[in-house]
Design an enzyme around this catalytic site. Structure first.
Site, short mmCIF file in Angstrom:
data_model
loop_
_atom_site.label_atom_id
_atom_site.label_comp_id
_atom_site.label_asym_id
_atom_site.label_seq_id
_atom_site.Cartn_x
_atom_site.Cartn_y
_atom_site.Cartn_z
N GLU A 128 1.09 -1.12 -0.55
CA GLU A 128 0.25 0.16 -0.05
C GLU A 128 1.15 1.43 -0.18
OE1 GLU A 128 -2.81 -0.95 -1.23
OE2 GLU A 128 -4.23 0.18 0.45
N THR A 181 -5.85 8.07 -5.16
CA THR A 181 -5.28 8.40 -3.72
C THR A 181 -4.59 9.88 -2.46
OG1 THR A 181 -5.83 5.69 -3.11
CG2 THR A 181 -4.84 7.13 -1.21
P1 ADP Z 1 -6.98 2.26 -5.26
O1 ADP Z 1 -7.74 3.04 -3.59
O2 ADP Z 1 -8.41 1.86 -5.60
O3 ADP Z 1 -6.30 0.96 -4.28
P2 ADP Z 1 -5.39 3.84 -4.63
O4 ADP Z 1 -5.16 4.75 -5.89
O5 ADP Z 1 -5.02 3.73 -3.92
O6 ADP Z 1 -6.05 3.56 -5.96
O7 ADP Z 1 -3.98 2.55 -5.89
C1 ADP Z 1 -3.67 2.51 -7.37
C2 ADP Z 1 -2.52 2.83 -7.24
O8 ADP Z 1 -1.79 1.60 -7.33
C3 ADP Z 1 -2.27 3.27 -9.10
O9 ADP Z 1 -1.35 4.49 -9.28
C4 ADP Z 1 -1.60 1.83 -10.06
O10 ADP Z 1 -1.15 1.84 -10.81
C5 ADP Z 1 -0.93 1.29 -8.47
N1 ADP Z 1 -1.03 -0.37 -8.89
C6 ADP Z 1 0.37 -1.27 -8.22
N2 ADP Z 1 -0.02 -2.35 -8.88
C7 ADP Z 1 -1.43 -1.90 -8.46
C8 ADP Z 1 -2.30 -3.42 -8.75
N3 ADP Z 1 -1.91 -4.51 -8.52
N4 ADP Z 1 -3.23 -3.22 -8.66
C9 ADP Z 1 -3.73 -2.68 -8.20
N5 ADP Z 1 -2.83 -0.72 -8.27
C10 ADP Z 1 -1.64 -1.05 -8.17
#
Ligand code: ADP
Length: 310
Positions: A128, A181
């Site tokens: 995260e 986020t």
């Molecule tokens: P959410 O709250 O839906 O998880 P976030 O904005 O916190 O969305 O996270 C998404 C970010 O993490 C994006 O920038 C994405 O490119 C990155 N990321 C890296 N690996 C992954 C993955 N396996 N699944 C989802 N997002 C990923």
């Protein structure tokens, strides 16, 4: 066991009053992952279907979380990960958390469970950190433990799992705009007033009490956010209208799912939840905004093993 196929669930974090400390696990919203042992040491993401995400281990949250676990393990094995994405990144339904939690859960199973699910939360948090710049646990904890999860403390990490009342359901609408986020975090003020804090911790206590006593009215009264929602809701199209209509249709409470742009409502019983979901859709139909809608019971189990091969 050499290979495991998992359902990695979506999650709703914050739950109005519980910024960074509360989350719940969804039941029919989530990704699938296949994790297999390999003789080549380290972690490789070999396939991603359904999203354009980095295959480099260090840039993918699944890889980052997996590496954090392996650093604390003495195994000589390596692992390959396939990710079948159904939750869009940046939706606010824990897309990154599903991958991080799924990766560490799967590897732990293949290693013969050296870590408890609570211990896995720490490793998943390292994934995260890559997605949002902060090691928050309010998505990965409910994904790993199921039900509701309360992060009582981050240092030391102290997580409490709370079983969901049986008739509690969630509707989640995802307007098709992307909200990172990191952007949604950057608009938050670093300091809050004592008056706001008092309102907020009263509601956190109320929500936890409502969950333990199956008091749906108390859960509804407590789903209030004095601090984050007023600042963040301006980033979400028609937030106030969707919230008002959902509450009028019988939702117990409505708020921003995670850091948005998804909006969640909790309701008692599936019929009311469906009705609430329909009215939320109608608000976005009125302004011609594309959306995805999910209706789900609360998943008390967390990650589910779909099958395994030896
Ligand atoms: P959410 O709250 O839906 O998880 P976030 O904005 O916190 O969305 O996270 C998404 C970010 O993490 C994006 O920038 C994405 O490119 C990155 N990321 C890296 N690996 C992954 C993955 N396996 N699944 C989802 N997002 C990923």
């Amino acid at each position: 066991m050499n290979e495991i196929k998992l359902f990695a669930p979506g999650t709703i974090a914050n739950l109005s009053c519980g910024f960074d400390v509360l989350g719940l696990c969804l039941d029919n919203v989530g990704d699938e992952m296949i994790i297999r042992k390999s003789k080549q040491k380290g972690v490789r993401i070999t396939k991603i279907v359904g999203a354009n995400l980095p295959l480099e281990t260090e840039k993918n949250v699944a890889g980052a979380a997996a590496l954090a676990l392996l650093e604390n393990s003495e195994t000589d094995l390596g692992f390959e990960i396939e990710i079948y994405k159904k939750i869009k990144a940046g939706s606010g339904i824990g897309s990154s958390a599903a991958s991080a939690a799924g990766a560490v859960f799967g590897i732990n199973e293949l290693l013969g469970r050296p870590f408890s699910n609570k211990e896995l939360v720490y490793f998943a948090m390292q994934g995260e950190k890559l997605a949002s710049g902060s090691t928050h646990a309010d998505n990965v904890a409910p994904a790993l433990l199921g039900g509701f999860a309360l992060v009582r403390s981050y240092n030391p990490l102290d997580i409490i799992k709370i079983k969901s009342p049986d008739h509690l359901f969630a509707s989640v609408i995802h307007p098709q705009i992307e909200l990172k986020t990191s952007d949604a975090r950057s608009i938050l003020k670093k300091n809050i007033s004592l008056k706001s804090a008092i309102v907020q911790w009263g509601n956190v206590g109320g929500l936890i009490a409502g969950l333990y006593t199956n008091d749906y009215e108390l859960i509804g009264r407590s789903l209030h956010d004095e601090i984050i929602e007023p600042a963040r809701s301006i980033l979400i199209p028609a937030f106030d209208l969707v919230k008002k209509s959902a509450l009028k249709s019988g939702a117990l409470g409505v708020g921003i799912s995670g850091s948005g742009p998804s909006i969640f409502a909790l309701s008692k019983g599936e019929d009311t939840t469906q009705k609430v979901a329909k009215i939320m859709c109608e608000e976005y139909d009125k302004i011609d905004l594309p959306y995805e809608i999910h209706v789900s019971k609360i998943n008390d189990e967390g990650i589910k093993v779909l099958n395994s091969k030896s």
